[in-house]
Design a protein around this motif. Structure first.
Motif, mmCIF file in Angstrom:
data_model
loop_
_atom_site.group_PDB
_atom_site.id
_atom_site.type_symbol
_atom_site.label_atom_id
_atom_site.label_comp_id
_atom_site.label_asym_id
_atom_site.label_seq_id
_atom_site.Cartn_x
_atom_site.Cartn_y
_atom_site.Cartn_z
ATOM 1 N N VAL A 48 6.863 0.744 -5.517
ATOM 2 C CA VAL A 48 5.465 1.026 -5.189
ATOM 3 C C VAL A 48 5.073 2.441 -5.605
ATOM 4 C CG1 VAL A 48 3.815 1.320 -3.291
ATOM 5 C CG2 VAL A 48 5.380 -0.615 -3.291
ATOM 6 N N GLN A 59 -1.349 5.950 -1.805
ATOM 7 C CA GLN A 59 -0.292 4.977 -1.528
ATOM 8 C C GLN A 59 -0.835 3.824 -0.704
ATOM 9 O OE1 GLN A 59 1.480 4.340 1.608
ATOM 10 N NE2 GLN A 59 2.737 2.810 0.555
ATOM 11 N N SER A 63 -0.726 -0.022 -1.899
ATOM 12 C CA SER A 63 -0.013 -0.994 -1.068
ATOM 13 C C SER A 63 -0.930 -2.144 -0.662
ATOM 14 C CB SER A 63 0.550 -0.310 0.180
ATOM 15 O OG SER A 63 1.623 0.534 -0.175
#
Length: 104
Positions: A48, A59, A63
């Protein structure tokens, strides 16, 4: 397979780019698998963090995007410790493409 969920996942330019990048991970990302234990076969999986860096987004956004695509069936994931890897679900993508070809 909910076709509308797949189209929703593909309706965002960044998510579409991520799917494109994951088609050829060796071309778009550095070598992967440093945190995957030996004996686990998750070829083509990308961390990721590497996807987030390439996308240039937070992030949490990345995600969320990856989770949406996984729920739609487009991606598979593997989690080991604090790392999560994603790759395309090629059999599902082929099945969806065939469905589009024959039904639409």
């Amino acid at each position: 397979m909910k076709t509308i969920d797949i189209f929703k996942a593909l309706s965002n330019e960044t998510r579409l780019s991520m799917l494109h990048w994951l088609k050829e991970p060796e071309k778009h990302f550095p070598a992967q698998g440093a945190h995957i234990p030996k004996g686990i076969n998750f070829v083509g999986g990308v961390c990721v963090g590497d996807i987030q860096e390439k996308a240039g987004l937070s992030q949490s956004t990345v995600s969320s995007y990856l989770n949406m695509m996984q729920k739609a069936g487009l991606l598979e994931s593997f989690r080991y410790g604090q790392w999560t890897y994603y790759r395309r679900n090629e059999p599902f993508i082929r099945e969806f493409a065939e469905q589009i070809r024959t039904e639409l």
